[in-house]
Every structure is written in C-alpha cells, then in structure tokens.
Design a protein around this motif. Structure first.
Motif, PDB file in Angstrom:
ATOM      1  N   ILE A 308     -40.028   7.215   6.866  1.00 42.83           N
ATOM      2  CA  ILE A 308     -40.403   8.597   6.577  1.00 42.83           C
ATOM      3  C   ILE A 308     -39.106   9.375   6.351  1.00 42.83           C
ATOM      4  CG2 ILE A 308     -42.496   8.423   7.982  1.00 42.83           C
ATOM      5  CD1 ILE A 308     -41.065  10.238  10.060  1.00 42.83           C
ATOM      6  N   PRO A 309     -39.165  10.573   5.796  1.00 44.90           N
ATOM      7  CA  PRO A 309     -37.930  11.340   5.567  1.00 44.90           C
ATOM      8  C   PRO A 309     -37.168  11.591   6.866  1.00 44.90           C
ATOM      9  CG  PRO A 309     -39.746  12.290   4.322  1.00 44.90           C
ATOM     10  CD  PRO A 309     -40.353  11.260   5.223  1.00 44.90           C
ATOM     11  N   VAL A 310     -35.853  11.493   6.798  1.00 42.39           N
ATOM     12  CA  VAL A 310     -35.042  11.680   8.002  1.00 42.39           C
ATOM     13  C   VAL A 310     -35.139  13.108   8.528  1.00 42.39           C
ATOM     14  CG1 VAL A 310     -33.440   9.838   7.414  1.00 42.39           C
ATOM     15  CG2 VAL A 310     -32.956  12.177   6.649  1.00 42.39           C
ATOM     16  N   ASP A 311     -35.505  14.055   7.649  1.00 49.87           N
ATOM     17  CA  ASP A 311     -35.604  15.450   8.080  1.00 49.87           C
ATOM     18  C   ASP A 311     -37.042  15.877   8.377  1.00 49.87           C
ATOM     19  OD1 ASP A 311     -36.514  15.371   5.486  1.00 49.87           O
ATOM     20  OD2 ASP A 311     -35.303  17.063   4.761  1.00 49.87           O
ATOM     21  N   HIS A 312     -37.929  14.903   8.585  1.00 50.75           N
ATOM     22  CA  HIS A 312     -39.290  15.273   8.982  1.00 50.75           C
ATOM     23  C   HIS A 312     -39.213  16.073  10.289  1.00 50.75           C
ATOM     24  CE1 HIS A 312     -43.377  14.950  10.540  1.00 50.75           C
ATOM     25  NE2 HIS A 312     -43.752  14.702   9.302  1.00 50.75           N
ATOM     26  N   PRO A 313     -40.033  17.120  10.442  1.00 48.98           N
ATOM     27  CA  PRO A 313     -39.946  17.963  11.642  1.00 48.98           C
ATOM     28  C   PRO A 313     -40.058  17.197  12.951  1.00 48.98           C
ATOM     29  CG  PRO A 313     -41.315  19.019   9.980  1.00 48.98           C
ATOM     30  CD  PRO A 313     -40.995  17.661   9.443  1.00 48.98           C
ATOM     31  N   LEU A 314     -40.866  16.131  12.991  1.00 50.11           N
ATOM     32  CA  LEU A 314     -40.986  15.362  14.221  1.00 50.11           C
ATOM     33  C   LEU A 314     -39.657  14.695  14.565  1.00 50.11           C
ATOM     34  CD1 LEU A 314     -42.752  14.210  16.500  1.00 50.11           C
ATOM     35  CD2 LEU A 314     -43.350  12.326  14.966  1.00 50.11           C
ATOM     36  N   ALA A 315     -39.012  14.114  13.560  1.00 53.51           N
ATOM     37  CA  ALA A 315     -37.727  13.462  13.783  1.00 53.51           C
ATOM     38  C   ALA A 315     -36.669  14.471  14.198  1.00 53.51           C
ATOM     39  CB  ALA A 315     -37.298  12.721  12.524  1.00 53.51           C
ATOM     40  N   THR A 316     -36.649  15.610  13.514  1.00 54.82           N
ATOM     41  CA  THR A 316     -35.657  16.641  13.824  1.00 54.82           C
ATOM     42  C   THR A 316     -35.833  17.164  15.240  1.00 54.82           C
ATOM     43  OG1 THR A 316     -35.544  17.287  11.501  1.00 54.82           O
ATOM     44  CG2 THR A 316     -34.768  18.891  13.120  1.00 54.82           C
ATOM     45  N   SER A 317     -37.081  17.391  15.638  1.00 60.21           N
ATOM     46  CA  SER A 317     -37.354  17.920  16.969  1.00 60.21           C
ATOM     47  C   SER A 317     -36.935  16.934  18.053  1.00 60.21           C
ATOM     48  CB  SER A 317     -38.847  18.247  17.088  1.00 60.21           C
ATOM     49  OG  SER A 317     -39.143  18.779  18.354  1.00 60.21           O
ATOM     50  N   LEU A 318     -37.245  15.661  17.861  1.00 63.62           N
ATOM     51  CA  LEU A 318     -36.865  14.660  18.856  1.00 63.62           C
ATOM     52  C   LEU A 318     -35.350  14.459  18.893  1.00 63.62           C
ATOM     53  CD1 LEU A 318     -39.527  11.800  18.711  1.00 63.62           C
ATOM     54  CD2 LEU A 318     -38.749  13.012  20.756  1.00 63.62           C
ATOM     55  N   ARG A 319     -34.705  14.496  17.725  1.00 60.51           N
ATOM     56  CA  ARG A 319     -33.243  14.379  17.718  1.00 60.51           C
ATOM     57  C   ARG A 319     -32.605  15.538  18.475  1.00 60.51           C
ATOM     58  NH1 ARG A 319     -33.482  12.321  12.275  1.00 60.51           N
ATOM     59  NH2 ARG A 319     -33.310  14.441  11.459  1.00 60.51           N
ATOM     60  N   ASP A 320     -33.058  16.754  18.166  1.00 59.85           N
ATOM     61  CA  ASP A 320     -32.478  17.926  18.823  1.00 59.85           C
ATOM     62  C   ASP A 320     -32.713  17.887  20.329  1.00 59.85           C
ATOM     63  OD1 ASP A 320     -31.692  18.784  16.332  1.00 59.85           O
ATOM     64  OD2 ASP A 320     -33.271  20.310  16.134  1.00 59.85           O
ATOM     65  N   GLY A 321     -33.936  17.549  20.731  1.00 64.45           N
ATOM     66  CA  GLY A 321     -34.243  17.503  22.154  1.00 64.45           C
ATOM     67  C   GLY A 321     -33.457  16.427  22.877  1.00 64.45           C
ATOM     68  N   SER A 322     -33.286  15.288  22.231  1.00 67.53           N
ATOM     69  CA  SER A 322     -32.535  14.185  22.851  1.00 67.53           C
ATOM     70  C   SER A 322     -31.067  14.528  22.968  1.00 67.53           C
ATOM     71  CB  SER A 322     -32.714  12.913  22.024  1.00 67.53           C
ATOM     72  OG  SER A 322     -34.069  12.512  21.996  1.00 67.53           O
ATOM     73  N   ALA A 323     -30.498  15.095  21.902  1.00 71.44           N
ATOM     74  CA  ALA A 323     -29.087  15.444  21.932  1.00 71.44           C
ATOM     75  C   ALA A 323     -28.805  16.508  22.989  1.00 71.44           C
ATOM     76  CB  ALA A 323     -28.641  15.932  20.552  1.00 71.44           C
ATOM     77  N   GLU A 324     -29.722  17.449  23.139  1.00 71.40           N
ATOM     78  CA  GLU A 324     -29.553  18.472  24.167  1.00 71.40           C
ATOM     79  C   GLU A 324     -29.621  17.870  25.563  1.00 71.40           C
ATOM     80  OE1 GLU A 324     -31.641  22.669  25.663  1.00 71.40           O
ATOM     81  OE2 GLU A 324     -32.262  21.735  23.777  1.00 71.40           O
ATOM     82  N   ALA A 325     -30.475  16.845  25.727  1.00 71.92           N
ATOM     83  CA  ALA A 325     -30.683  16.262  27.053  1.00 71.92           C
ATOM     84  C   ALA A 325     -29.599  15.271  27.448  1.00 71.92           C
ATOM     85  CB  ALA A 325     -32.048  15.572  27.101  1.00 71.92           C
ATOM     86  N   VAL A 326     -29.130  14.465  26.495  1.00 68.77           N
ATOM     87  CA  VAL A 326     -28.198  13.389  26.854  1.00 68.77           C
ATOM     88  C   VAL A 326     -26.878  13.462  26.103  1.00 68.77           C
ATOM     89  CG1 VAL A 326     -30.119  11.864  27.430  1.00 68.77           C
ATOM     90  CG2 VAL A 326     -29.106  11.724  25.147  1.00 68.77           C
ATOM     91  N   GLY A 327     -26.735  14.411  25.193  1.00 69.60           N
ATOM     92  CA  GLY A 327     -25.528  14.494  24.393  1.00 69.60           C
ATOM     93  C   GLY A 327     -25.685  13.732  23.089  1.00 69.60           C
ATOM     94  N   ALA A 328     -24.768  13.988  22.176  1.00 70.04           N
ATOM     95  CA  ALA A 328     -24.878  13.413  20.835  1.00 70.04           C
ATOM     96  C   ALA A 328     -24.171  12.072  20.687  1.00 70.04           C
ATOM     97  CB  ALA A 328     -24.319  14.395  19.808  1.00 70.04           C
ATOM     98  N   ASP A 329     -23.568  11.561  21.769  1.00 69.31           N
ATOM     99  CA  ASP A 329     -22.870  10.278  21.685  1.00 69.31           C
ATOM    100  C   ASP A 329     -23.850   9.159  21.326  1.00 69.31           C
ATOM    101  OD1 ASP A 329     -20.619  11.596  22.412  1.00 69.31           O
ATOM    102  OD2 ASP A 329     -20.611  10.908  24.496  1.00 69.31           O
ATOM    103  N   GLY A 330     -23.306   8.122  20.687  1.00 68.41           N
ATOM    104  CA  GLY A 330     -24.156   6.987  20.334  1.00 68.41           C
ATOM    105  C   GLY A 330     -25.088   7.257  19.179  1.00 68.41           C
ATOM    106  N   GLY A 331     -24.838   8.323  18.431  1.00 64.83           N
ATOM    107  CA  GLY A 331     -25.678   8.609  17.279  1.00 64.83           C
ATOM    108  C   GLY A 331     -26.996   9.259  17.597  1.00 64.83           C
ATOM    109  N   VAL A 332     -27.150   9.790  18.818  1.00 58.99           N
ATOM    110  CA  VAL A 332     -28.429  10.368  19.219  1.00 58.99           C
ATOM    111  C   VAL A 332     -28.850  11.502  18.288  1.00 58.99           C
ATOM    112  CG1 VAL A 332     -29.579  11.694  21.050  1.00 58.99           C
ATOM    113  CG2 VAL A 332     -28.250   9.650  21.623  1.00 58.99           C
ATOM    114  N   GLY A 333     -27.890  12.279  17.813  1.00 57.57           N
ATOM    115  CA  GLY A 333     -28.233  13.419  16.968  1.00 57.57           C
ATOM    116  C   GLY A 333     -28.215  13.129  15.484  1.00 57.57           C
ATOM    117  N   GLU A 334     -28.022  11.864  15.098  1.00 62.32           N
ATOM    118  CA  GLU A 334     -27.885  11.504  13.691  1.00 62.32           C
ATOM    119  C   GLU A 334     -29.097  10.732  13.182  1.00 62.32           C
ATOM    120  OE1 GLU A 334     -25.377  12.554  11.879  1.00 62.32           O
ATOM    121  OE2 GLU A 334     -24.515  13.550  13.656  1.00 62.32           O
TER     122      GLU A 334
END
Length: 394
Positions: A308-334
């Motif tokens: 699915i598109p990488v910028d689908h709202p579900l993907a974006t929301s989970l990326r943002d929430g994960s990066a906020e919770a655990v940090g962006a290391d390891g590609g969490v926010g990408e």
C-alpha cells in the motif's frame, strides 16, 4: 487509556501472553484448536461476541471477534499457529513453558506472534466501553487465525465471513517499524529422474544426484541474477534450495533413480507469480537442453506479496506513534517493507483493505531456538496500538 494502573496492565498482558504460549499450536500439523477455544472463551468472559469458526478446516478452528457494529472499523490480525519447536533439549527453557526471565517471555510463539494476539485481545477489550457508550463511533475486529505459517486461508476466510473492516493491522514482530509492503514467496518441488543400478556398477545407471548438480548450479546463477535486479522496500528477491532428498527410500547399495528438491523463490511487490513460474520453467528447460537433465515441477506453496502507499494515513499514524514512544532509531519513523510474507496480503489483495504489518518484538526471534520477546516493548506497543485504533474509530 484503560483505568487500570500501568503495573496492572503489564501483569495482565504478561499473563495472557504466557497462557497463549503455553498452548502448543505447532503447524505442521496444525493444532490450533485448544488455543482458539481459549481465545473464544476469554472474549465471552469479557462480554465480547466471538465466533469459533470451523472454516476452512473443521479440525482447526479459528476465532473472529467484533466490538461494535457501525462506523469505521479496524481489524487487528494475529495467527495462532507456530512453527515446530524442534528438539526441546536444544532450548534453554521449555519451549511451551511460558517462562519469564529478566523481563523477557520465552517460548515458541512468544514473538511470532502470540504476544501480538494478546495485544489485539486486550486493546479490543479496553476500547469496548467507549464503543458501547457511543463515545467512539467505530468498531474493532480481532482475528486469531489458523494456518499462517503454511499459507492456509485462515485470515482470508475470516475476512470473507464478515470479520472485515476499513483498515487492517497485522501484529507480527517488526520492532515497531511499519511495513507497508510484504514480500511473497513461491515454493516449488522439482523432481529429477535417473536410472537405478547397483552401487557396485554405477556406470550401468544414471545417478540422479549427479543429474541434480547442473540444476543446483543453474539455481545459484538464477539467485545471483535476482540479487542484481532492482529491489523494493522489502529488499531483493532470492532463489534458495531449502530441501533435497534422494535415495532415502531404498537400499544403501542402490544408485538412486529419483531426487526431489524444494526451491524457495522470494517474490517482490509487483512481481506476478505466473511470471515467476515462467522463469522457473525456463531455467529447467535450459538445464535440460544444456545437460540433458529431465525434470518436472509443481508449485506447492504461494504467499502473494502486497503493498500500500507508504504515506497511507494508517502507516503514517503508526510510524508517528511508534517514533514518539520508542524513538526514531532503527528506522522506526521511516517507510519500510518486511522481508517475510504476512497475512497483510489477504487484506490488501483479497479484500482490498489497506493494511500494514507492525508490532513489538524482533523478527530475528521468529522460528529460532529460545525465541523470546521483551515484555516492556509489548507494554509500549499496547499503548501505541490503543491510541492509533482509537483515533481511527472516533
């Protein structure tokens, strides 16, 4: 967020994940029944409608549960089956003991993916009061599916039987990275024919093991070619021989007249399985023309790729929430794609439901001896998942 304290939430998640790990559900042969009954009973005790579905296999039931009937619906998907644990003596702990040591849950399925199933169950239960009161207008569906490890149509059947929705989250271990793409695979059984004779007179026959050598060389060349092709978010394609057998059903002094090997071809998003079939057939034709090796082949297992598109709202929301919770290391926010096949393909390809693969735990732990998951990560994932689902069903 649930009114339970953080310690109470941690304790119940640990308890539920341990209970699930302690129920052996190895596939093959596929004995998900006891775990399916456990999940179904748990939902009913929590006042949530759950169906013990005897399709596609009445001997291997699975569970679909639903909270709410209206509005946008998020499906939380997990599978109950696990790969065989192998020799228990190779494990430091009992593979089905559900032991917790130094904050890690050990056992077959701890990472892949009974902790994910437990997360889905608890998030659905915790959101149920808000859904019933009308403060959340949408719904949550939970899958505890059969047969994922062997491409059985468990998730597909649940979706077909009405346990579907507008979004899907497949709770495999991704270390909080959000996979919008999944690799697929096509698995082939290739037979090589020879002519049996006594091992004291090897030249009087045709040793099928020798006949297989140029085929193995050709597969190595095919794999090298695949690695040079353009990859995807999931990485590149591969062709790997995972099994070979010859002469095992005869006397030790007999030159074997039949060999079989299993070829695992990883399939990228956008690749057509029929086109992959054509590549394999062309490879075998070339081996026959150049070396006189006769073969037959059958595709014995298929997992489609998905995207699915990488910028689908579900993907974006989970990326943002994960990066906020655990940090962006390891590609969490990408943007990211998972190398393994997952049941996201059933959502995207079969039901046309946008879905991602996401969860706590490390994919490297899947299918390994001493498989384990950090329960603290599972706690974090529960909070992230609950927040994201709530936002999508408001």
């Amino acid at each position: 967020m649930s009114e339970r304290s953080a310690s109470e939430r941690s304790a119940e998640l640990e308890r539920l994940a341990c209970d699930l790990v302690r129920i052996p559900t190895e596939n093959p042969p596929g004995n998900e029944g006891a775990a399916a009954e456990f999940v179904s009973d748990w939902f009913r005790e929590e006042g949530i409608d759950a169906t013990l579905l005897e399709e596609p296999d009445p001997d291997r039931p699975q569970v679909g549960a639903r909270v709410g009937e209206n509005g946008p619906t998020v499906v939380l998907n997990g599978h109950l089956d696990v790969v065989p644990a192998g020799d228990p003596e190779a494990w430091t702990t009992d593979p089905y003991g559900g032991a917790v040591e130094d904050g890690r849950l050990y056992g077959r399925g701890s990472a892949d993916m009974k902790t994910g199933v437990a997360l889905a169950m608890l998030v659905a239960r915790d959101l149920a009061p808000e859904i019933r009161s009308g403060s959340l207008s949408g719904s949550v569906v939970v899958h505890a599916a059969m047969g994922e490890e062997t491409a059985d149509p468990g998730t597909r059947t649940l979706l077909e039987r009405g346990f579907d929705g507008d979004y899907g989250i497949v709770l495999e271990p991704t270390d909080f990275r959000v996979a919008t793409s999944t690799k697929g695979l096509s698995v082939y059984r290739i037979a090589v024919e020879g002519m049996a004779t006594h091992a004291s007179q090897p030249d009087a026959g045709t040793n099928t093991i020798d006949e297989a050598r140029p085929l193995l060389d050709a597969i190595d060349e095919y794999d090298a070619d695949l690695r040079q092709r353009e990859g995807s978010l999931c990485g590149g394609a591969f062709a790997t021989v995972t099994e070979i057998e010859a002469g095992t059903d005869s006397n030790l002094a007999v030159i074997p007249d039949h060999a079989e090997l299993v070829l695992d071809r990883r399939v990228l998003p956008g690749e057509d399985p029929d086109a992959v079939d054509a590549e394999v057939e062309a490879l075998l034709d070339r081996v026959r023309e150049e070396h006189g090796v006769e073969t037959t082949w059958t595709r014995i297992q298929t997992y489609a790729s998905s995207s699915i598109p990488v910028d689908h709202p579900l993907a974006t929301s989970l990326r943002d929430g994960s990066a906020e919770a655990v940090g962006a290391d390891g590609g969490v926010g990408e943007p990211w794609g998972i190398e393994a096949a997952t049941d996201a393909r059933n959502f995207v390809n079969d039901a046309e439901i946008p879905a991602v693969t996401w969860g706590p735990g490390d994919l490297d732990q899947a299918h390994t001896v001493d498989e384990s998951i950090a329960l603290a990560d599972a706690d974090v994932a529960r909070n992230v998942l609950e927040d994201v689902v709530r936002a999508f069903i408001e």
